[in-house]
Write a protein that holds these residues in place. Structure first.
Motif, PDB file in Angstrom:
ATOM      1  N   ALA A 121      -5.415  -8.814   6.628  1.00 22.24           N
ATOM      2  CA  ALA A 121      -5.648  -8.987   5.433  1.00 22.24           C
ATOM      3  C   ALA A 121      -4.843 -10.455   5.044  1.00 22.24           C
ATOM      4  CB  ALA A 121      -5.152  -7.979   4.766  1.00 22.24           C
ATOM      5  N   PRO A 122      -5.419 -11.089   4.006  1.00 24.49           N
ATOM      6  CA  PRO A 122      -4.518 -12.337   3.895  1.00 24.49           C
ATOM      7  C   PRO A 122      -3.304 -11.887   3.102  1.00 24.49           C
ATOM      8  CG  PRO A 122      -6.162 -11.866   2.194  1.00 24.49           C
ATOM      9  CD  PRO A 122      -6.452 -11.108   3.290  1.00 24.49           C
ATOM     10  N   ILE A 123      -2.284 -12.758   3.466  1.00 24.03           N
ATOM     11  CA  ILE A 123      -0.848 -12.397   2.994  1.00 24.03           C
ATOM     12  C   ILE A 123      -1.007 -12.788   1.446  1.00 24.03           C
ATOM     13  CG2 ILE A 123       1.521 -12.773   2.931  1.00 24.03           C
ATOM     14  CD1 ILE A 123       1.001 -13.401   6.086  1.00 24.03           C
ATOM     15  N   SER A 129      12.641  -9.450  -4.201  1.00 22.63           N
ATOM     16  CA  SER A 129      14.025  -8.792  -4.040  1.00 22.63           C
ATOM     17  C   SER A 129      14.536  -9.108  -2.739  1.00 22.63           C
ATOM     18  CB  SER A 129      14.222  -7.613  -4.542  1.00 22.63           C
ATOM     19  OG  SER A 129      13.244  -6.586  -3.812  1.00 22.63           O
ATOM     20  N   THR A 130      13.448  -9.039  -1.361  1.00 28.30           N
ATOM     21  CA  THR A 130      13.889  -8.813  -0.210  1.00 28.30           C
ATOM     22  C   THR A 130      13.513 -10.307   0.394  1.00 28.30           C
ATOM     23  OG1 THR A 130      11.849  -8.159   0.453  1.00 28.30           O
ATOM     24  CG2 THR A 130      13.608  -6.472   0.373  1.00 28.30           C
ATOM     25  N   HIS A 131      12.792 -11.208  -0.442  1.00 30.03           N
ATOM     26  CA  HIS A 131      12.369 -12.550   0.076  1.00 30.03           C
ATOM     27  C   HIS A 131      11.641 -12.395   1.323  1.00 30.03           C
ATOM     28  CE1 HIS A 131      14.794 -14.291  -3.064  1.00 30.03           C
ATOM     29  NE2 HIS A 131      16.105 -13.506  -2.472  1.00 30.03           N
ATOM     30  N   LEU A 132      10.607 -11.308   1.499  1.00 27.74           N
ATOM     31  CA  LEU A 132       9.998 -11.164   2.486  1.00 27.74           C
ATOM     32  C   LEU A 132       8.343 -10.952   1.898  1.00 27.74           C
ATOM     33  CD1 LEU A 132      11.939  -8.591   4.599  1.00 27.74           C
ATOM     34  CD2 LEU A 132      11.661 -10.886   5.220  1.00 27.74           C
ATOM     35  N   TRP A 133       7.525 -11.446   2.926  1.00 30.68           N
ATOM     36  CA  TRP A 133       5.993 -11.462   2.517  1.00 30.68           C
ATOM     37  C   TRP A 133       5.668 -10.191   3.073  1.00 30.68           C
ATOM     38  CZ3 TRP A 133       3.306 -14.549  -0.311  1.00 30.68           C
ATOM     39  CH2 TRP A 133       3.675 -16.004  -0.428  1.00 30.68           C
ATOM     40  N   LYS A 134       4.663  -9.389   2.319  1.00 26.66           N
ATOM     41  CA  LYS A 134       4.161  -8.155   2.897  1.00 26.66           C
ATOM     42  C   LYS A 134       3.021  -8.632   4.038  1.00 26.66           C
ATOM     43  CE  LYS A 134       3.189  -3.852   0.817  1.00 26.66           C
ATOM     44  NZ  LYS A 134       2.817  -3.044  -0.322  1.00 26.66           N
ATOM     45  N   VAL A 135       3.508  -7.895   5.167  1.00 31.29           N
ATOM     46  CA  VAL A 135       2.422  -8.566   6.351  1.00 31.29           C
ATOM     47  C   VAL A 135       2.049  -7.297   7.149  1.00 31.29           C
ATOM     48  CG1 VAL A 135       3.209 -10.791   6.460  1.00 31.29           C
ATOM     49  CG2 VAL A 135       4.341  -9.112   7.859  1.00 31.29           C
ATOM     50  N   GLY A 136       0.802  -7.361   8.172  1.00 33.41           N
ATOM     51  CA  GLY A 136       0.747  -6.446   8.933  1.00 33.41           C
ATOM     52  C   GLY A 136      -0.061  -5.304   8.527  1.00 33.41           C
ATOM     53  N   LEU A 137       0.071  -4.143   9.103  1.00 32.46           N
ATOM     54  CA  LEU A 137      -0.532  -3.080   8.587  1.00 32.46           C
ATOM     55  C   LEU A 137      -0.233  -2.510   7.460  1.00 32.46           C
ATOM     56  CD1 LEU A 137      -2.409  -0.581   9.702  1.00 32.46           C
ATOM     57  CD2 LEU A 137      -0.293   0.749  10.275  1.00 32.46           C
ATOM     58  N   ASN A 139       0.613  -4.584   4.552  1.00 31.00           N
ATOM     59  CA  ASN A 139      -0.310  -5.614   3.893  1.00 31.00           C
ATOM     60  C   ASN A 139      -1.790  -5.072   3.833  1.00 31.00           C
ATOM     61  OD1 ASN A 139      -0.898  -7.698   2.168  1.00 31.00           O
ATOM     62  ND2 ASN A 139      -1.547  -8.805   4.059  1.00 31.00           N
ATOM     63  N   PHE A 140      -2.228  -4.578   5.006  1.00 28.94           N
ATOM     64  CA  PHE A 140      -3.627  -4.392   5.028  1.00 28.94           C
ATOM     65  C   PHE A 140      -3.976  -3.153   4.478  1.00 28.94           C
ATOM     66  CE2 PHE A 140      -7.299  -2.123   7.334  1.00 28.94           C
ATOM     67  CZ  PHE A 140      -8.378  -3.118   7.518  1.00 28.94           C
ATOM     68  N   ILE A 141      -3.268  -2.232   4.400  1.00 35.93           N
ATOM     69  CA  ILE A 141      -3.640  -1.001   3.627  1.00 35.93           C
ATOM     70  C   ILE A 141      -3.306  -1.261   2.150  1.00 35.93           C
ATOM     71  CG2 ILE A 141      -2.156   1.426   3.209  1.00 35.93           C
ATOM     72  CD1 ILE A 141      -1.590   1.610   6.213  1.00 35.93           C
ATOM     73  N   TRP A 142      -2.289  -2.003   1.663  1.00 38.00           N
ATOM     74  CA  TRP A 142      -2.355  -2.308   0.277  1.00 38.00           C
ATOM     75  C   TRP A 142      -3.170  -3.130  -0.403  1.00 38.00           C
ATOM     76  CZ3 TRP A 142      -0.876  -6.894  -2.341  1.00 38.00           C
ATOM     77  CH2 TRP A 142      -0.600  -6.539  -3.685  1.00 38.00           C
ATOM     78  N   VAL A 143      -3.773  -4.217   0.562  1.00 38.28           N
ATOM     79  CA  VAL A 143      -4.784  -5.078   0.172  1.00 38.28           C
ATOM     80  C   VAL A 143      -6.247  -4.337  -0.069  1.00 38.28           C
ATOM     81  CG1 VAL A 143      -6.445  -7.135   1.031  1.00 38.28           C
ATOM     82  CG2 VAL A 143      -3.856  -7.132   0.949  1.00 38.28           C
ATOM     83  N   HIS A 144      -6.552  -3.240   0.720  1.00 38.38           N
ATOM     84  CA  HIS A 144      -7.691  -2.697   0.763  1.00 38.38           C
ATOM     85  C   HIS A 144      -7.614  -1.245   0.067  1.00 38.38           C
ATOM     86  CE1 HIS A 144      -9.567  -5.537   3.511  1.00 38.38           C
ATOM     87  NE2 HIS A 144      -8.676  -5.483   4.336  1.00 38.38           N
ATOM     88  N   GLY A 145      -6.519  -1.025  -0.475  1.00 39.85           N
ATOM     89  CA  GLY A 145      -6.318   0.102  -1.294  1.00 39.85           C
ATOM     90  C   GLY A 145      -6.418   1.405  -0.608  1.00 39.85           C
ATOM     91  N   LEU A 146      -5.886   1.395   0.704  1.00 40.72           N
ATOM     92  CA  LEU A 146      -5.990   2.591   1.411  1.00 40.72           C
ATOM     93  C   LEU A 146      -4.833   3.625   1.428  1.00 40.72           C
ATOM     94  CD1 LEU A 146      -7.625   1.066   4.823  1.00 40.72           C
ATOM     95  CD2 LEU A 146      -8.647   2.042   3.076  1.00 40.72           C
TER      96      LEU A 146
END
Length: 185
Positions: A121-123, A129-137, A139-146
């Motif tokens: 999934a695209p980032i 607050s953590t200065h981190l990008w949501k990546v990996g699994l 992010n995939f779950i969040w982007v696709h609403g799973l």
């Protein structure tokens, strides 16, 4: 004859002391004494265990007017033999259902993981607050609403483990309650 008189007679016929009988039933000797003095009655499970141990019917043990004759004696062991195939078949279905739930949930998670690797999934989310990008699994779950789907397969996994281990869970809770009731006596 009362329950206590029958129990005392059967116990003496077998040559078993109150202490030995108490040990076989996992109860206190005082409980056996109370039963024999008709001060109290055992719970259903202990009545069944007594009928199996002495090879008499539960009716004979519990009803004052029932005699231990061959015509009306249905021993607990014969009942157990007749019910055993049904219980084992039911138990097999329960365990197979549990295995099915666990396998389905593991396979579903594995498919989502593979899809994340093949089609990442695209980032699109940055946590300030953590200065981190949501990546990996995640992010995939969040982007696709799973999220709901992952929750459901997590619940299925837990249910499957419960079905597989149900007999052990029931046995453990029974022993816990039995110990608890013995401590209160």
């Amino acid at each position: 004859m009362t329950f206590g008189e029958k129990l005392q007679l059967l116990r003496k016929q077998k040559g078993i002391s109150q202490e030995q009988l108490a040990s076989k039933l996992s109860v206190s000797r005082q409980a056996i004494s109370k039963w024999e003095l008709d001060n109290s009655l055992p719970d259903t499970e202990n009545v069944i265990m007594l009928s199996e141990l002495f090879d008499v019917s539960t009716d004979y043990l519990l009803k004052d007017h029932v005699e231990n004759t061959k015509e009306n004696l249905i021993s607990a062991s014969s009942i157990k033999e007749n019910l055993a195939p049904v219980n084992s078949k039911k138990e097999k279905y329960t365990i197979f259902s549990g295995i099915g739930c666990v396998l389905f949930s593991c396979l579903s998670f594995f498919v989502v993981w593979i899809l994340e690797k093949v089609y990442p999934a695209p980032i699109v989310f940055y946590n300030t607050s953590t200065h981190l990008w949501k990546v990996g699994l995640d992010n995939f779950i969040w982007v696709h609403g799973l999220e709901d789907f992952m929750f459901i397969i997590g619940v299925l996994f837990v249910i499957g483990i419960g079905l597989i281990c149900h007999k052990q869970i029931i046995w453990t809770t029974h022993k816990f309650h039995q110990l608890k009731s013995n401590q209160t006596k």
